[in-house]
Design a protein around this motif. Sequence first.
Motif, PDB file in Angstrom:
ATOM      1  N   GLY A 278      16.283   3.229-103.298  1.00 54.60           N
ATOM      2  CA  GLY A 278      16.051   4.140-101.817  1.00 54.60           C
ATOM      3  C   GLY A 278      14.853   3.894-101.528  1.00 54.60           C
ATOM      4  O   GLY A 278      14.793   4.184-100.305  1.00 54.60           O
ATOM      5  N   ARG A 279      13.962   3.596-102.423  1.00 57.46           N
ATOM      6  CA  ARG A 279      12.437   3.235-101.674  1.00 57.46           C
ATOM      7  C   ARG A 279      12.605   1.758-101.063  1.00 57.46           C
ATOM      8  O   ARG A 279      13.346   1.262-101.285  1.00 57.46           O
ATOM      9  CB  ARG A 279      11.347   3.264-102.799  1.00 57.46           C
ATOM     10  N   GLY A 280      11.219   1.621-100.407  1.00 57.61           N
ATOM     11  CA  GLY A 280      11.037   0.157 -99.730  1.00 57.61           C
ATOM     12  C   GLY A 280      10.087  -0.631-100.496  1.00 57.61           C
ATOM     13  O   GLY A 280       9.122  -0.145-101.134  1.00 57.61           O
ATOM     14  N   LEU A 281      10.113  -2.089 -99.996  1.00 57.68           N
ATOM     15  CA  LEU A 281       9.035  -2.728-100.361  1.00 57.68           C
ATOM     16  C   LEU A 281       8.501  -3.304 -99.054  1.00 57.68           C
ATOM     17  O   LEU A 281       9.248  -4.034 -98.284  1.00 57.68           O
ATOM     18  CB  LEU A 281       9.516  -3.975-101.323  1.00 57.68           C
ATOM     19  N   LEU A 282       7.108  -2.988 -98.779  1.00 55.45           N
ATOM     20  CA  LEU A 282       6.618  -3.448 -97.730  1.00 55.45           C
ATOM     21  C   LEU A 282       5.884  -4.694 -97.841  1.00 55.45           C
ATOM     22  O   LEU A 282       4.931  -4.830 -98.629  1.00 55.45           O
ATOM     23  CB  LEU A 282       5.431  -2.366 -96.957  1.00 55.45           C
ATOM     24  N   VAL A 283       6.812  -5.763 -97.356  1.00 58.70           N
ATOM     25  CA  VAL A 283       6.115  -7.299 -97.435  1.00 58.70           C
ATOM     26  C   VAL A 283       4.978  -7.636 -96.475  1.00 58.70           C
ATOM     27  O   VAL A 283       5.425  -7.408 -95.305  1.00 58.70           O
ATOM     28  CB  VAL A 283       7.347  -8.378 -97.527  1.00 58.70           C
ATOM     29  N   THR A 284       3.870  -7.878 -96.838  1.00 57.84           N
ATOM     30  CA  THR A 284       2.820  -8.101 -95.806  1.00 57.84           C
ATOM     31  C   THR A 284       2.434  -9.593 -95.899  1.00 57.84           C
ATOM     32  O   THR A 284       1.617  -9.835 -95.054  1.00 57.84           O
ATOM     33  CB  THR A 284       1.535  -7.229 -96.254  1.00 57.84           C
ATOM     34  N   ARG A 285       2.699 -10.455 -96.735  1.00 55.24           N
ATOM     35  CA  ARG A 285       2.462 -11.808 -96.833  1.00 55.24           C
ATOM     36  C   ARG A 285       3.664 -12.711 -97.564  1.00 55.24           C
ATOM     37  O   ARG A 285       4.108 -12.112 -98.711  1.00 55.24           O
ATOM     38  CB  ARG A 285       1.286 -12.172 -97.538  1.00 55.24           C
ATOM     39  N   TRP A 286       4.096 -13.687 -96.675  1.00 51.65           N
ATOM     40  CA  TRP A 286       5.413 -14.416 -97.260  1.00 51.65           C
ATOM     41  C   TRP A 286       5.002 -15.859 -96.806  1.00 51.65           C
ATOM     42  O   TRP A 286       4.337 -16.151 -96.162  1.00 51.65           O
ATOM     43  CB  TRP A 286       6.531 -13.759 -96.999  1.00 51.65           C
ATOM     44  N   ARG A 287       5.979 -16.685 -97.586  1.00 55.55           N
ATOM     45  CA  ARG A 287       5.961 -17.991 -97.135  1.00 55.55           C
ATOM     46  C   ARG A 287       7.296 -18.534 -96.842  1.00 55.55           C
ATOM     47  O   ARG A 287       8.341 -18.310 -97.950  1.00 55.55           O
ATOM     48  CB  ARG A 287       5.254 -18.683 -98.182  1.00 55.55           C
ATOM     49  N   ARG A 288       7.690 -19.518 -96.079  1.00 55.23           N
ATOM     50  CA  ARG A 288       8.971 -20.210 -95.721  1.00 55.23           C
ATOM     51  C   ARG A 288       8.795 -21.300 -95.080  1.00 55.23           C
ATOM     52  O   ARG A 288       7.692 -21.557 -94.604  1.00 55.23           O
ATOM     53  CB  ARG A 288       9.718 -19.050 -94.965  1.00 55.23           C
ATOM     54  N   ALA A 289       9.693 -22.330 -95.335  1.00 58.67           N
ATOM     55  CA  ALA A 289       9.640 -23.454 -94.905  1.00 58.67           C
ATOM     56  C   ALA A 289       9.897 -23.788 -93.090  1.00 58.67           C
ATOM     57  O   ALA A 289       9.331 -24.334 -92.558  1.00 58.67           O
ATOM     58  CB  ALA A 289      10.784 -24.376 -95.242  1.00 58.67           C
ATOM     59  N   ARG A 290      10.664 -22.611 -92.835  1.00 62.83           N
ATOM     60  CA  ARG A 290      10.803 -22.479 -91.256  1.00 62.83           C
ATOM     61  C   ARG A 290       9.742 -21.528 -90.545  1.00 62.83           C
ATOM     62  O   ARG A 290       9.030 -21.023 -91.176  1.00 62.83           O
ATOM     63  CB  ARG A 290      12.215 -22.044 -90.979  1.00 62.83           C
ATOM     64  N   GLU A 291       9.654 -21.965 -89.237  1.00 60.63           N
ATOM     65  CA  GLU A 291       8.622 -20.949 -88.458  1.00 60.63           C
ATOM     66  C   GLU A 291       9.422 -19.717 -88.089  1.00 60.63           C
ATOM     67  O   GLU A 291      10.425 -19.886 -87.855  1.00 60.63           O
ATOM     68  CB  GLU A 291       7.996 -21.824 -87.442  1.00 60.63           C
TER      69      GLU A 291
END
Length: 308
Positions: A278-291
């Motif tokens: 029930g808690r969250g994960l705040l994602v502040t940096r990530w990487r992906r192939a698409r823009e």
Amino acid sequence: MRAILVGAVESSRIALQCLARSSPWDLGAVFTLPPELAARHSDFVDLSADARAAGAPLITVSNINSDAAFAEIKAIDPDYIFVIGWSQICGARFMASARLGLIGFHPAPLPRLRGRAVIPWTILLDEPISASSLFLIDEGVDSGPILGQRYFHVAPDETAATLYAKHMAMLDDMLPGVLDDVAQCKARMQFQDERYATYATRRRPEDAVIDWSEPADKAGRLVRACGAPYPGAWTMLDGERIVIEEARPVCLPQYRAATTGQIVERQTDGFLVKCGDGRGLLVTRWRRAREGPLPVHAILGLRAGAKQ
């Protein structure tokens, strides 16, 4: 003392520089991977400039136990071989090629956490204390007598990068004294107590998949453990791999009516994903192939038929 160094990562570079600065030691050669095999180590370091500065030949080998490598080592006739930052198992012939022995480095408080991937495992196990260990290599797995060991605390928010840096600093501080002791035949050897031995197994890319049904703290710990210099924790979105490089657990009371793994909100510094507790994960940096940003309300995670 004549030495050979075998390695291909940052700890190898530090050992090379320490050996070059140590007057009792003559660095006969540096054995490392050829550039085309650099992918064997996610933290590969090019040692050519440091070897050149030390006046030591740089010899590239794909297999340190090969006949070609053995011939090169035999011609140098080393007193000690330093195997620091090398993933291959040392064969019997290779181990016998140094007159006085082999010295290794392990980023763990031996005899605890012998084996592989110990920096990620230290974080995943939520270890409060770690140590950098220099030891004599024997036929076992990181089981030889300890020549030097430095303990330090592991921070609650430790990442692979910060823990890696702590071990490198400890090695740089500890190795010169060990080199002096070994050269003067004054090394203080501490035999490992097998009663306290534990082992860490190899980690594969699939071990870094984020399971959004787990608690947010556990998902965040996986992100911290698998980040740089390692490939990173990851998840999937519509067949695309998304690498989560930085994230932290947060409270999420306003999104009880949301699906586990769902991106529930986009913020200026990232996006929020609901986890299994029930808690969250705040994602502040990530990487992906698409823009472009990830879509709000998308559900992350492996699904039936999804490509890994």
